[in-house]
Design a protein around this motif. Structure first.
Motif, short mmCIF file in Angstrom:
data_model
loop_
_atom_site.label_atom_id
_atom_site.label_comp_id
_atom_site.label_asym_id
_atom_site.label_seq_id
_atom_site.Cartn_x
_atom_site.Cartn_y
_atom_site.Cartn_z
N CYS A 400 0.82 -1.23 0.00
CA CYS A 400 0.00 0.00 0.00
C CYS A 400 0.85 1.27 0.00
N ARG A 401 2.15 1.11 0.13
CA ARG A 401 3.02 2.26 0.38
C ARG A 401 2.90 3.37 -0.65
N ASP A 402 2.88 3.01 -1.93
CA ASP A 402 3.04 4.02 -2.98
C ASP A 402 1.76 4.37 -3.72
N ARG A 403 0.61 3.86 -3.28
CA ARG A 403 -0.58 3.98 -4.12
C ARG A 403 -1.78 4.45 -3.34
N GLY A 407 -5.30 4.15 -7.60
CA GLY A 407 -4.15 3.48 -8.21
C GLY A 407 -4.11 2.00 -7.87
N ILE A 408 -4.49 1.66 -6.63
CA ILE A 408 -4.50 0.25 -6.22
C ILE A 408 -5.46 -0.54 -7.09
N GLN A 409 -6.67 -0.04 -7.25
CA GLN A 409 -7.65 -0.76 -8.05
C GLN A 409 -7.20 -0.88 -9.50
N SER A 410 -6.63 0.20 -10.03
CA SER A 410 -6.14 0.18 -11.41
C SER A 410 -5.03 -0.85 -11.58
N ASP A 411 -4.08 -0.86 -10.65
CA ASP A 411 -2.97 -1.82 -10.70
C ASP A 411 -3.48 -3.26 -10.65
N LEU A 412 -4.40 -3.51 -9.75
CA LEU A 412 -4.87 -4.87 -9.56
C LEU A 412 -5.66 -5.37 -10.76
N LEU A 413 -6.46 -4.50 -11.34
CA LEU A 413 -7.18 -4.90 -12.55
C LEU A 413 -6.20 -5.21 -13.68
N GLY A 414 -5.13 -4.39 -13.77
CA GLY A 414 -4.11 -4.64 -14.78
C GLY A 414 -3.37 -5.93 -14.53
N ALA A 415 -3.05 -6.19 -13.25
CA ALA A 415 -2.35 -7.43 -12.91
C ALA A 415 -3.19 -8.64 -13.29
N TYR A 416 -4.48 -8.55 -13.03
CA TYR A 416 -5.35 -9.68 -13.37
C TYR A 416 -5.42 -9.87 -14.89
N ALA A 417 -5.47 -8.76 -15.60
CA ALA A 417 -5.58 -8.83 -17.06
C ALA A 417 -4.36 -9.50 -17.69
N ILE A 418 -3.19 -9.38 -17.08
CA ILE A 418 -1.98 -9.98 -17.66
C ILE A 418 -1.70 -11.38 -17.09
N GLY A 419 -2.63 -11.90 -16.31
CA GLY A 419 -2.53 -13.29 -15.90
C GLY A 419 -2.04 -13.56 -14.50
N ILE A 448 -5.07 -4.48 5.65
CA ILE A 448 -6.45 -4.91 5.88
C ILE A 448 -7.38 -4.25 4.87
N GLY A 449 -7.21 -2.96 4.67
CA GLY A 449 -8.01 -2.28 3.66
C GLY A 449 -7.74 -2.82 2.27
N LEU A 450 -6.48 -3.19 2.01
CA LEU A 450 -6.12 -3.74 0.70
C LEU A 450 -6.84 -5.08 0.47
N VAL A 451 -6.89 -5.92 1.48
CA VAL A 451 -7.61 -7.18 1.34
C VAL A 451 -9.08 -6.92 1.04
N ASN A 452 -9.66 -5.93 1.70
CA ASN A 452 -11.05 -5.56 1.42
C ASN A 452 -11.23 -5.17 -0.05
N ILE A 453 -10.29 -4.41 -0.58
CA ILE A 453 -10.37 -3.99 -1.98
C ILE A 453 -10.32 -5.20 -2.90
N VAL A 454 -9.35 -6.11 -2.66
CA VAL A 454 -9.22 -7.29 -3.52
C VAL A 454 -10.46 -8.17 -3.40
N HIS A 455 -10.96 -8.33 -2.20
CA HIS A 455 -12.16 -9.14 -1.99
C HIS A 455 -13.34 -8.56 -2.78
N ASN A 456 -13.45 -7.24 -2.78
CA ASN A 456 -14.51 -6.59 -3.56
C ASN A 456 -14.33 -6.86 -5.05
N LEU A 457 -13.09 -6.72 -5.54
CA LEU A 457 -12.84 -6.97 -6.96
C LEU A 457 -13.20 -8.41 -7.33
N ASN A 458 -12.93 -9.33 -6.42
CA ASN A 458 -13.28 -10.73 -6.67
C ASN A 458 -14.80 -10.93 -6.72
N ARG A 459 -15.54 -9.98 -6.19
CA ARG A 459 -17.00 -10.04 -6.23
C ARG A 459 -17.57 -9.14 -7.33
#
Length: 621
Positions: A400-403, A407-419, A448-459
């Motif tokens: 979470c340091r730099d984002r 930016g976190i959501q954007s990064d994670l969606l991009g990471a998922y898109a590239i596999g 903890i907040g980051l896990v919440n974000i990823v869990h939401n994206l998974n839903r």
């Protein structure tokens, strides 16, 4: 501005307060082990700058940086004898910042951090005296009003109000409790109880701060409103609470907070601001929303519902998200090796190492994110190269340091898109721990907040609850530190991580089996698969660095073994031997092992894994 004008202004129109102080200090590299209140004395320019950020964003009231500046809390940092100095400095710094903006200064007073009678050993008179000492200094320093905030006990808040009246009967007092998701104060008092009580105690403004996010707070405010005549205040967190030493770091977008600012005004709130997690951006958006006057005043309580709630989709079962997820879901022993990104752009060595590790049956490559906050190749880029060119699954450390949250959501969606399918969600080291002490951090959320974000994206939802189209299907991992100095806090945070959606955990290096065993017992009620970190030491200096600088628990007997090594080769061999012993010892208690490869010695990691009984370590069940 005059104190006497404050209540009159509230009766005419809403007044906007500022947002969080601790969140901004943390984002500027001030870590949580510092006494934030003492910064009024040692770094007044830093505090003044934060006040000015809020003033430029439209805040009409700024709170002093004195939330924990009472004698009991300051004593934990060795500053009890500086209570007056710290509060006086806090008020003067805020007053100086506010003078060119014609803004009010509110002296911030939080709970003592100890239980008072009948639940604790601190007498009510002793508590009142501590509050009196703090408030006297704040008033002397120029505070125009007092904000008594984040009180879980109505009885303790009563003592603070009495102390305020002892110091100055005329100074405006805003009394705010913190509530749970049901709207009750932490001592069990309902809104129907604490609202009238605070008015009876003599508070000029009655309200709620911190606690839960805006939705539950609004519902509680609507229950208080018909029962009191005093103006109401509301200062919600930017999301759900994540407790760290009484200060919470949360998340909600500025737009979301602004929409609820309008709802609070419509519900009769006249003093509004933000608590933990809110920033100048949140306050700026809230200012615009209030100024626009989009909400109409209501004469009675209204039923508030969240804005459009998108329908979440069912999450993909863990076994179907990745090969590593499948092994974890099946209860099989997982093996992974850490590969650190290169300092340059040439990843040849790392990719060769990944191919070698795949050839001997390792399940996955764990790639950290700029370890120790130094500048290295993006670990996301190395994950992609590794999966494409080495054909082995990776685990992406995501910090979470730099984002910020966007930016976190954007990064994670991009990471998922590239596999990329496997994540380890961690807060990350502050930049000041690394080679760039002038670098800044963001830390909009913690792990903890980051896990919440990823869990939401998974839903299939973003953090605001809006549909994103196709849902992600990350396997969600988190970090764990069995050797944490404050194990109670580590266990609490682990509970929050599991509650947020964590599905497996990877520990810091294990050298002390007793600490791991204790940690595993403590998390039994919220147990998820645990993967033990194993680190083959390469030298005595490496062991000393782990123990004294990284604060990893390295028992004296291990240091003694490394001391006996006559040369570098013996040290490496002994380090591998120790790591093999650790792996064998923890094998039955955990569901996997992450082996580090210091100095890029991937063969050493495989040597350690051979202790499982075969070189094809990943096939061991």
């Amino acid at each position: 501005m005059s104190s006497s004008l404050f209540i009159g202004r509230l009766q005419q129109q809403p007044v906007l307060c500022d947002g969080a102080m601790g969140t901004l200090l943390y984002s500027k590299g001030i870590f949580i082990n510092r006494c934030y209140d003492e910064l009024n004395v040692s770094e007044p320019e830093l505090i003044r700058g934060i006040h000015q950020e809020y003033l430029h964003s439209g805040a009409e009231v700024i709170e002093t940086n004195t939330f924990g500046a009472n004698s009991f809390r300051l004593a934990r940092h060795g500053f009890a004898d500086k209570t007056r100095e710290i509060n006086l400095a806090g008020a003067r710094v805020a007053k100086e910042a506010a003078k060119s903006f014609a803004a009010w200064v509110a002296g911030a007073v939080g709970p003592l951090g100890v239980r008072i009678e009948p639940l604790g050993k601190i007498a009510r008179e002793e508590a009142r005296e501590s509050f009196r000492q703090q408030i006297e200094a704040l008033v002397e320093g120029g505070a125009d009003l007092l904000v008594l905030e984040t009180f879980g006990s109505v009885d303790e808040l009563h003592q603070a109000i009495l102390a305020a009246r002892d110091v100055n009967p005329a100074i405006p007092v805003v009394a705010e409790v913190t509530i749970d998701e049901d709207g009750n104060a932490l001592d069990g008092s309902t809104p129907e109880t604490f609202g009238p009580k605070l008015e009876e105690f003599g508070a000029d403004v009655i309200g709620i701060n911190c606690s839960v996010g805006p939705v539950a707070m609004l519902e509680a405010i609507e229950r208080v409103r018909p029962l009191v005549k005093a103006p109401l205040s509301a200062m919600p967190n930017a999301g759900m609470p994540r407790s760290v030493e009484g200060r919470n770091i949360y998340l909600c977008s500025p737009e979301y907070m602004a929409s609820y600012a309008r709802k609070f005004v419509a519900a009769g709130v006249r003093f509004i601001g933000g608590c933990c997690g809110t920033t100048p951006e949140h306050i700026r958006a809230m200012k615009s929303a209030i100024r626009a006057g989009e909400a109409k005043k209501t004469t009675g309580p209204s039923v508030s519902k969240p804005e459009k709630a998108e329908k979440a989709v069912a999450t993909v079962p863990l076994a179907e998200r990745s090969r590593i997820g499948a092994k974890i879901a099946a209860g099989e022993f997982v093996t992974m090796v850490e590969i650190v990104p290169p300092k340059g752009t040439d990843a040849t060595k790392e990719l060769e190492g990944a191919r070698f590790l795949k050839s001997v049956g390792i399940d996955g490559i764990n790639i950290p994110d700029s370890p120790r906050a130094s500048a290295r190749m993006s670990n996301q880029a190395l994950c992609l190269l590794t999966q494409q060119q080495a054909g082995i699954e990776t685990l992406l450390h995501y910090t979470c340091r730099d984002r910020n949250v966007l930016g976190i959501q954007s990064d994670l969606l991009g990471a998922y898109a590239i596999g990329i399918r496997n994540l380890i969600c961690i807060t990350g080291d502050p930049p000041k721990m690394g080679n760039y002490p002038d670098a800044t951090a963001v830390f909009d959320v913690d792990a903890i907040g980051l896990v919440n974000i990823v869990h939401n994206l998974n839903r299939g939802l973003d953090i605001g609850g809006n549909a994103i189209g196709t849902a992600t299907s990350f396997a969600i991992g988190v970090g764990a530190n069995p050797g944490a100095a404050n194990l109670d806090e580590e266990v609490r945070r682990f509970e929050y991580k599991v509650e947020a959606g964590a599905e497996y955990a990877v520990t810091q290096p294990v050298f002390d089996l007793r600490l791991l065993e204790t940690f595993l017992r403590r998390i039994e009620h919220c147990r998820i698969p645990v993967i033990a970190g194993i680190w083959p030491l390469v030298s005595l200096r490496n062991a000393e660095f782990m123990k004294n600088e990284l604060r990893v628990s390295v028992p004296d007997e291990i240091l003694a073994r490394m001391t006996k090594c006559a040369n570098a080769e013996q040290c490496r061999n002994e380090g591998v031997a120790i790591a093999r012993e650790m792996l064998i010892a923890v094998r039955g208690a955990v569901q996997g092992a992450q082996i580090s490869a210091p100095l890029g010695r991937y063969a050493s990691a495989v040597d350690v894994l051979e202790a499982l009984g075969t070189q094809q370590a990943a096939t061991v069940s």
